[in-house]
Design a protein around this motif. Structure first.
Motif, PDB file in Angstrom:
ATOM      1  N   TYR A  10       0.683  -1.163  -0.066  1.00  0.00           N
ATOM      2  CA  TYR A  10      -0.134   0.032   0.010  1.00  0.00           C
ATOM      3  C   TYR A  10       0.615   1.401  -0.081  1.00  0.00           C
ATOM      4  O   TYR A  10       1.803   1.400   0.893  1.00  0.00           O
ATOM      5  CB  TYR A  10      -0.981   0.050   1.173  1.00  0.00           C
ATOM      6  N   THR A  11       0.569   2.124  -0.671  1.00  0.00           N
ATOM      7  CA  THR A  11       1.218   3.363  -0.819  1.00  0.00           C
ATOM      8  C   THR A  11       0.258   4.306  -0.473  1.00  0.00           C
ATOM      9  O   THR A  11       0.407   5.559  -0.065  1.00  0.00           O
ATOM     10  CB  THR A  11       1.943   3.686  -2.284  1.00  0.00           C
ATOM     11  N   SER A  19      -4.608   4.863   6.047  1.00  0.00           N
ATOM     12  CA  SER A  19      -3.195   4.547   5.593  1.00  0.00           C
ATOM     13  C   SER A  19      -2.827   3.240   4.882  1.00  0.00           C
ATOM     14  O   SER A  19      -1.818   3.127   4.166  1.00  0.00           O
ATOM     15  CB  SER A  19      -2.180   4.886   6.965  1.00  0.00           C
ATOM     16  N   GLY A  20      -3.851   2.316   4.922  1.00  0.00           N
ATOM     17  CA  GLY A  20      -3.835   1.269   4.328  1.00  0.00           C
ATOM     18  C   GLY A  20      -3.169   0.211   5.379  1.00  0.00           C
ATOM     19  O   GLY A  20      -2.978  -0.845   4.941  1.00  0.00           O
ATOM     20  N   ILE A  25      -2.657  -1.032   9.860  1.00  0.00           N
ATOM     21  CA  ILE A  25      -3.254  -0.865  11.099  1.00  0.00           C
ATOM     22  C   ILE A  25      -2.263  -0.813  11.948  1.00  0.00           C
ATOM     23  O   ILE A  25      -1.374  -1.857  12.260  1.00  0.00           O
ATOM     24  CB  ILE A  25      -4.306  -1.996  11.480  1.00  0.00           C
ATOM     25  N   THR A  26      -2.339   0.526  13.033  1.00  0.00           N
ATOM     26  CA  THR A  26      -1.354   0.492  13.888  1.00  0.00           C
ATOM     27  C   THR A  26      -1.858  -0.421  15.173  1.00  0.00           C
ATOM     28  O   THR A  26      -3.095  -0.584  15.412  1.00  0.00           O
ATOM     29  CB  THR A  26      -1.072   1.894  14.370  1.00  0.00           C
ATOM     30  N   ALA A  27      -0.938  -0.361  16.094  1.00  0.00           N
ATOM     31  CA  ALA A  27      -1.303  -0.964  17.509  1.00  0.00           C
ATOM     32  C   ALA A  27      -2.449  -0.268  18.013  1.00  0.00           C
ATOM     33  O   ALA A  27      -3.296  -0.729  18.669  1.00  0.00           O
ATOM     34  CB  ALA A  27      -0.220  -1.409  18.359  1.00  0.00           C
ATOM     35  N   ASP A  28      -2.337   1.053  18.078  1.00  0.00           N
ATOM     36  CA  ASP A  28      -3.413   1.839  18.641  1.00  0.00           C
ATOM     37  C   ASP A  28      -4.924   1.834  18.192  1.00  0.00           C
ATOM     38  O   ASP A  28      -5.874   1.527  18.677  1.00  0.00           O
ATOM     39  CB  ASP A  28      -3.160   3.182  18.638  1.00  0.00           C
ATOM     40  N   GLU A  29      -4.942   1.549  16.761  1.00  0.00           N
ATOM     41  CA  GLU A  29      -5.873   1.172  15.965  1.00  0.00           C
ATOM     42  C   GLU A  29      -6.507   0.005  16.220  1.00  0.00           C
ATOM     43  O   GLU A  29      -7.764  -0.089  16.594  1.00  0.00           O
ATOM     44  CB  GLU A  29      -5.785   1.435  14.386  1.00  0.00           C
ATOM     45  N   LEU A  30      -5.685  -1.111  16.473  1.00  0.00           N
ATOM     46  CA  LEU A  30      -6.152  -2.334  16.696  1.00  0.00           C
ATOM     47  C   LEU A  30      -6.701  -2.422  18.020  1.00  0.00           C
ATOM     48  O   LEU A  30      -7.751  -3.064  18.206  1.00  0.00           O
ATOM     49  CB  LEU A  30      -5.028  -3.464  16.509  1.00  0.00           C
ATOM     50  N   GLN A  31      -5.994  -1.704  18.867  1.00  0.00           N
ATOM     51  CA  GLN A  31      -6.415  -1.823  20.364  1.00  0.00           C
ATOM     52  C   GLN A  31      -7.935  -1.211  20.570  1.00  0.00           C
ATOM     53  O   GLN A  31      -8.907  -1.784  21.287  1.00  0.00           O
ATOM     54  CB  GLN A  31      -5.538  -1.121  21.445  1.00  0.00           C
ATOM     55  N   GLN A  32      -8.138  -0.169  19.827  1.00  0.00           N
ATOM     56  CA  GLN A  32      -9.551   0.604  19.839  1.00  0.00           C
ATOM     57  C   GLN A  32     -10.544  -0.533  19.265  1.00  0.00           C
ATOM     58  O   GLN A  32     -11.755  -0.251  19.744  1.00  0.00           O
ATOM     59  CB  GLN A  32      -9.369   1.775  19.016  1.00  0.00           C
ATOM     60  N   CYS A  84       3.152  -2.256  12.046  1.00  0.00           N
ATOM     61  CA  CYS A  84       1.729  -1.991  11.529  1.00  0.00           C
ATOM     62  C   CYS A  84       1.362  -3.392  10.727  1.00  0.00           C
ATOM     63  O   CYS A  84       2.158  -4.080  10.374  1.00  0.00           O
ATOM     64  CB  CYS A  84       1.577  -0.888  10.564  1.00  0.00           C
ATOM     65  N   ILE A  85       0.269  -3.596  10.507  1.00  0.00           N
ATOM     66  CA  ILE A  85      -0.173  -4.782   9.836  1.00  0.00           C
ATOM     67  C   ILE A  85      -0.992  -4.294   8.375  1.00  0.00           C
ATOM     68  O   ILE A  85      -1.728  -3.371   8.471  1.00  0.00           O
ATOM     69  CB  ILE A  85      -0.868  -5.819  10.422  1.00  0.00           C
TER      70      ILE A  85
END
Length: 191
Positions: A10-11, A39-40, A42-49, A78-79
């Motif tokens: 992903y760009t 962003s295409g 997922i960060t740890a913060d996004e996943l946690q939420q 990120c994933i």
């Protein structure tokens, strides 16, 4: 690792869901909701939420970090969507396992249930060790382990067991190592 459609890298934020499989389309919609900054990844913060441990409290940040680390193929922190698909299945499988051993349907695992679970996984440990495990992974102070902490407990035990097994040439549960070897084992585990 299974591929779930979408562009290989992903760009920019992906604009279209994968076609064909309805399960993939559902997973794609979940991915897009979790990817709040588009962003295409997922960060740890996004996943946690996005994750729920069934107690209306946020998922343990250490468990989220551990899972991101397990599925982050590019070591970016990120994933991407294919990795998210694998992580989704992983969490779903753990959820089924958790429910199997939560025999009183309390929404958490007590010492007896933890012992039953780990024994079924092949571990033979003392009651004193189970007390230690519950103490370590009980964030509520009630003598029980929530779903997210159960994942962290089991994954941590598995990773430490793998490190130990590398030195247990006779496969008898005994190793002889010096202090520096012990520290190397402990610090090389990705917890």
């Amino acid at each position: 690792m299974a591929q779930f459609g979408g562009p290989p890298a992903y760009t920019a934020a992906p604009s279209a869901p994968p076609s064909g499989d309805t399960d993939l389309a559902f997973l794609w919609s979940v991915f897009q909701r979790v990817d709040r900054d588009r962003s295409g990844t997922i960060t740890a913060d996004e996943l946690q939420q996005a994750l729920s441990n069934g107690t209306w409290t946020p998922f343990n940040p250490e468990t989220v970090r551990l899972m991101i680390g397990m599925f982050d193929a590019g070591n970016t922190g990120c994933i991407r969507f294919p990795e998210f698909g694998s992580l989704w299945k992983y969490v779903t499988d753990w959820q089924k396992t958790f429910r199997t051993f939560d025999t009183d349907n309390s929404g958490n695992i007590d010492k007896r249930e933890l012992k039953t679970a780990l024994t079924s996984f092949g571990y033979r440990l003392s009651d004193r060790f189970y007390d230690l495990m519950v103490f370590k992974f009980d964030r509520t102070g009630r003598g029980t382990i929530n779903f997210d902490d159960f994942i962290q407990c089991c994954v941590s035990l598995q990773m430490l067991t793998q490190q130990f097994s590398q030195h247990d040439a006779n496969r008898n549960g005994w190793i002889q190592i010096n202090y520096e070897q012990f520290l190397s084992m402990a610090f090389s585990v990705k917890l």
